[in-house]
Design an enzyme around this catalytic site. Sequence first.
Site, PDB file in Angstrom:
ATOM      1  N   ARG A  57       0.818  -1.223   0.000  1.00 36.06           N
ATOM      2  CA  ARG A  57       0.000   0.000   0.000  1.00 36.06           C
ATOM      3  C   ARG A  57       0.852   1.275   0.000  1.00 36.06           C
ATOM      4  NH1 ARG A  57      -1.699   2.326   4.235  1.00 36.06           N
ATOM      5  NH2 ARG A  57      -1.906   0.453   5.492  1.00 36.06           N
ATOM      6  N   TYR A 111     -10.629  15.260 -19.536  1.00 31.19           N
ATOM      7  CA  TYR A 111     -11.092  13.872 -19.465  1.00 31.19           C
ATOM      8  C   TYR A 111     -12.358  13.814 -18.601  1.00 31.19           C
ATOM      9  CZ  TYR A 111     -11.089   8.954 -18.072  1.00 31.19           C
ATOM     10  OH  TYR A 111     -11.446   7.659 -17.827  1.00 31.19           O
ATOM     11  N   ASP A 183      -1.988  16.508 -17.397  1.00 30.57           N
ATOM     12  CA  ASP A 183      -2.288  15.108 -17.677  1.00 30.57           C
ATOM     13  C   ASP A 183      -1.692  14.819 -19.055  1.00 30.57           C
ATOM     14  OD1 ASP A 183      -3.458  12.753 -18.623  1.00 30.57           O
ATOM     15  OD2 ASP A 183      -5.306  13.063 -17.474  1.00 30.57           O
ATOM     16  N   LYS A 208      -3.240   3.333 -20.426  1.00 26.08           N
ATOM     17  CA  LYS A 208      -3.275   3.661 -21.848  1.00 26.08           C
ATOM     18  C   LYS A 208      -1.915   3.361 -22.501  1.00 26.08           C
ATOM     19  CE  LYS A 208      -7.287   5.134 -20.423  1.00 26.08           C
ATOM     20  NZ  LYS A 208      -7.567   6.518 -20.095  1.00 26.08           N
TER      21      LYS A 208
HETATM   22  C1  LIG Z   1      -8.167   7.139 -18.979  1.00 26.15           C
HETATM   23  C2  LIG Z   1      -7.755   8.489 -18.593  1.00 26.15           C
HETATM   24  C3  LIG Z   1      -7.703   8.885 -17.249  1.00 26.15           C
HETATM   25  C4  LIG Z   1      -8.121   7.952 -16.133  1.00 26.15           C
HETATM   26  O1  LIG Z   1      -7.269   6.860 -16.052  1.00 26.15           O
HETATM   27  P1  LIG Z   1      -7.696   5.443 -15.409  1.00 26.15           P
HETATM   28  O2  LIG Z   1      -6.449   4.659 -15.502  1.00 26.15           O
HETATM   29  O3  LIG Z   1      -8.828   4.908 -16.229  1.00 26.15           O
HETATM   30  O4  LIG Z   1      -8.127   5.735 -14.006  1.00 26.15           O
HETATM   31  C5  LIG Z   1      -7.260  10.149 -16.957  1.00 26.15           C
HETATM   32  N1  LIG Z   1      -6.906  11.024 -17.926  1.00 26.15           N
HETATM   33  C6  LIG Z   1      -6.964  10.684 -19.225  1.00 26.15           C
HETATM   34  C7  LIG Z   1      -6.557  11.698 -20.243  1.00 26.15           C
HETATM   35  C8  LIG Z   1      -7.385   9.422 -19.603  1.00 26.15           C
HETATM   36  O5  LIG Z   1      -7.453   9.104 -20.906  1.00 26.15           O
END
Ligand SMILES: *Cc1c(COP(=O)(O)O)cnc(C)c1O
Length: 392
Positions: A57, A111, A183, A208
């Site tokens: 954790r 997002y 992000d 991703k």
């Molecule tokens: C998918 C995504 C997220 C969230 O990510 P998870 O791994 O699904 O929690 C945040 N920002 C962007 C740009 C994303 O494409």
Amino acid sequence: MQTKHSSNRRQALEQGFDTKLIHAGELVPRVHGAVTLPVFQSATFELEDDQPVRYIRQGNTPNHTVLGNKLAALEGAEACHVTGSGMAAISTSLLTILSTGDHLLAQWGLYGGTHELLSRSFPKLGIAVEWIDANCPETWAAKLRPTTKLIYVESMSSPLFRVGDLLAVAAFARANGLVSIIDNTFASPLNFRPAESCFDLSIHSGTKYLNGHDDIAAGAVIGRREWVTKIAHRMSHFGGALDPHAAFLLHRGLKTLGVRVRYQNESALKIAEFLESQSEIERVNYPGLQSHPDHARARDLFLGFGGTLSFEVVGGAASAERLMRRLTLPVAAPSLGGVDSLVMRPAAVSHAGLTGAERAALGIRDGLVRLAVGLETTEDLILDLAQALADG
Ligand SMILES: *Cc1c(COP(=O)(O)O)cnc(C)c1O
């Protein structure tokens, strides 16, 4: 001469990136000589003098720390902490920096999950958000309050792939004592490295491009050590740790990021050019196209334009649904960045949680389709799109 010199330099940088993907952060010496870092499937570790407590954790087992060190090296940043999902990285980072009474500026068109977190959950915690147009730096100063702590943007905002004035965001944060967060999921560390443009923190959904195989959820926060340490500490309270087996898979997937994303950059550009030439398509949104409003900025900032694009089919939602039903290769599913091409209608999936008015304000029409290009042969994807668009 000039061109040759600069293209040689770029090539050298790229080779460095791919070498870092394989070698940066790895344990020396290797564990029992194993070429691949094994998965340490152990919740807890024997206490040692001068060592912090190690526990899953806390996100500090060998699988976590090797990944973190590799990701920090890839973005040229001081530190990185990996998390159980992208949203864990986003929520934990924001709730480490912001408290009740604070205010943040955030890009309009984030997002969907982040947009809902900021607009629905944060007001209940007494944290106020104000949206900014990331393309209009001259409008930001008027939105500052004495309580403004942070500015939050994305390297490319889906599904229209607008690219904000990212250098201006980092400079504005510095000038006004704000923490800058980006992000960077859609660009990936191959196409853009925020620390080099003076962002304090870069966040990824590791689900991703970083992992690239659509088989785990993961996240990462990368940037200034001072903040990453505080965020890691907060994460151990919030509990959003990455499982070691998922960390092992992310580490494996990450090593091929360079070859995958370079291929996806090229493939997506060819597909975007094909779609733009089709009379059944009204509009294609891809920053690699000259027709995209942010093409010049994307070309200046990014190595490549990413593997995801969107387009509007003549005839709206019904035609878009028909096209998606007729495609044989891309799978109808949310997400992006994996080896399989995925296709979905943002109005029905990624932005279904928004009201119709919110979607309209974002420019997301019902007939818009987003295509996340995988690693299939580009020509096959183009042929598949062509047959799906054909009459009959
Ligand atoms: C998918 C995504 C997220 C969230 O990510 P998870 O791994 O699904 O929690 C945040 N920002 C962007 C740009 C994303 O494409």
